[in-house]
Design an enzyme around this catalytic site. Structure first.
Site, PDB file in Angstrom:
ATOM      1  N   LYS A   1       0.856  -1.189   0.000  1.00  0.00           N
ATOM      2  CA  LYS A   1       0.000   0.000   0.000  1.00  0.00           C
ATOM      3  C   LYS A   1       0.887   1.232   0.000  1.00  0.00           C
ATOM      4  O   LYS A   1       1.697   1.432   0.905  1.00  0.00           O
ATOM      5  CB  LYS A   1      -0.900  -0.014   1.224  1.00  0.00           C
TER       6      LYS A   1
ATOM      7  N   LYS B   1      -2.304  -1.493  -3.813  1.00  0.00           N
ATOM      8  CA  LYS B   1      -3.123  -0.293  -3.758  1.00  0.00           C
ATOM      9  C   LYS B   1      -2.261   0.952  -3.840  1.00  0.00           C
ATOM     10  O   LYS B   1      -1.269   1.022  -3.122  1.00  0.00           O
ATOM     11  CB  LYS B   1      -3.879  -0.327  -2.432  1.00  0.00           C
TER      12      LYS B   1
HETATM   13  C1  PBG Z   1      -7.515   3.578   5.594  1.00  0.00           C
HETATM   14  C2  PBG Z   1      -7.790   3.359   4.152  1.00  0.00           C
HETATM   15  C3  PBG Z   1      -7.587   4.260   3.106  1.00  0.00           C
HETATM   16  C4  PBG Z   1      -8.133   3.681   1.974  1.00  0.00           C
HETATM   17  C5  PBG Z   1      -8.624   2.425   2.328  1.00  0.00           C
HETATM   18  N1  PBG Z   1      -8.396   2.225   3.683  1.00  0.00           N
HETATM   19  C6  PBG Z   1      -7.031   5.648   3.119  1.00  0.00           C
HETATM   20  C7  PBG Z   1      -5.696   5.881   3.650  1.00  0.00           C
HETATM   21  O1  PBG Z   1      -4.898   4.975   3.866  1.00  0.00           O
HETATM   22  O2  PBG Z   1      -5.443   7.051   3.921  1.00  0.00           O
HETATM   23  C8  PBG Z   1      -8.195   4.339   0.631  1.00  0.00           C
HETATM   24  C9  PBG Z   1      -9.277   3.914  -0.270  1.00  0.00           C
HETATM   25  C10 PBG Z   1      -9.578   4.833  -1.389  1.00  0.00           C
HETATM   26  O3  PBG Z   1      -8.918   5.863  -1.602  1.00  0.00           O
HETATM   27  O4  PBG Z   1     -10.529   4.523  -2.126  1.00  0.00           O
HETATM   28  N2  PBG Z   1      -6.428   2.959   6.129  1.00  0.00           N
END
Ligand code: PBG
Length: 344
Positions: A214, A269
């Site tokens: 991520k 992601k």
């Molecule tokens: C939280 C999380 C995020 C997303 C999914 N879980 C945001 C982040 O890490 O700040 C992003 C999903 C999206 O942008 O559609 N941990």
């Protein structure tokens, strides 16, 4: 000039018949039916996971930064889950919009079995049983007053202390009836701690989908606005725990650690801006690999489509097809219902 080229061409063909291409790949592109029988990648509703935002209000409410997506009431979530079932979408991923009064430095509301996401999970299980999968994020950002995924002390995100809370959060979600917990926090060692905590609490059958690779991405912007964590986070970023977009080998290390710790599935992601990572991970490990087409990737397509600059339906379908082509076994996407409807 053009005439001379044509003349030369004709002359060459007369003398060297071999100048015709011996392989004509265009031959197989002549008709839609022909293209469809040689298509290497086929997208189906079963490839899609639908992320849903739930809030503690009676009515659904639009999200300005994500046209077409709403914050849903629990009733609204139940309707969406029923729609997912009818469309052949196998699972939903739940994201609670937590009221400011429930946010704190230590994210304690994440552990409350009466919190919004737990009530939503129970409502889904009561009305739909096991017909649609329920995936829940394990991370503290919806619950922290500072908007970070972990515990913040003296400007530092504490790893091990956060992991201890995440393990408890995972057990609370499992007890409510969630099928898959998805740690999205990027702390080190959290998958092992979550697996151990789940097993100890006799939730051996709850799966772990780890957000393994991520990235600290600007494409999460609209999601944070939807959740209200953007204001909590302010100008801070998540670069001390989420990955640097410059790195690829590190993604391989992240995935191998999470698998060794007991992850059943891994996730990459964002999706469109990490297709190389997705491809590498699928090739290297051959394990169930998900990709998350994140909010910013969704909103970019919607914004361009709203301006009439691209065909939104075609562009969204194309984006999902190439994510699958790169190696995704399933894709979390806000386009899920629209695309599934189109595929039907
Ligand atoms: C939280 C999380 C995020 C997303 C999914 N879980 C945001 C982040 O890490 O700040 C992003 C999903 C999206 O942008 O559609 N941990």
């Amino acid at each position: 000039m053009a005439e001379r080229i044509i003349q030369n061409d004709q002359a060459d063909h007369g003398i060297f018949p071999a100048a015709f291409p011996s392989t004509r790949l265009r031959r197989m592109r002549q008709h839609a039916w022909l293209r469809s029988i040689v298509a290497e990648t086929v997208l189906s509703p079963a490839d899609l996971i639908w992320p849903l935002f739930v809030h503690d209000h009676q009515a659904n409410a639009p999200i300005a930064a994500m046209p077409g997506v709403e914050r849903l009431s629990i009733e609204g979530v139940l309707r969406a889950v029923e729609e997912a079932r009818q469309l052949g979408i196998p699972a939903v991923a739940l994201f609670p919009v937590v009221e400011a009064t429930h946010k704190s430095d230590d994210a304690r509301h994440a552990l409350d079995p009466q919190n919004l996401v737990c009530r939503t999970i129970r409502a889904i299980r009561e009305s739909c049983g096991n017909s649609v999968g329920i995936i829940c994020d394990v991370a503290l950002d919806p619950y922290t007053s500072h908007g970070h995924d972990g515990l913040l002390v003296n400007g530092q995100i504490l790893n091990d202390e956060t992991v201890a809370v995440l393990a408890r959060q995972a057990v609370v979600l499992a007890a409510a009836g969630c099928h898959v917990v998805a740690p999205s926090d990027m702390m080190d060692g959290r998958v092992a701690a979550i697996r151990r905590a789940l097993d100890t609490a006799l939730h051996q059958n709850v799966c772990i989908l780890s957000y393994a690779a991520k990235y600290a991405s600007s494409f999460y912007g609209p999601f944070r606005m939807a959740l209200g964590s953007a204001t909590s986070l302010g100008t801070a970023d998540k670069k001390t725990y989420q990955m640097d977009s410059a790195n690829s080998d590190e993604a391989i290390r992240e995935v191998s650690l999470d698998l060794a710790e007991g992850a059943d599935m891994v996730m990459v992601k964002p999706a469109i801006v990490s297709l190389d990572i997705l491809y590498r991970i699928k090739q290297t490990f051959g394990v169930p690999t998900m990709a998350y087409q994140v909010s910013g990737e969704y909103s970019m397509i919607q914004a361009a489509a709203a301006n009439g600059w691209i065909d939104g339906q075609k562009a969204s379908l194309e984006s999902l097809l190439v994510i699958k082509r790169a190696g995704a076994d399933a894709i979390l996407t806000y386009f899920a219902p629209e695309i599934a409807r189109g595929l039907k």
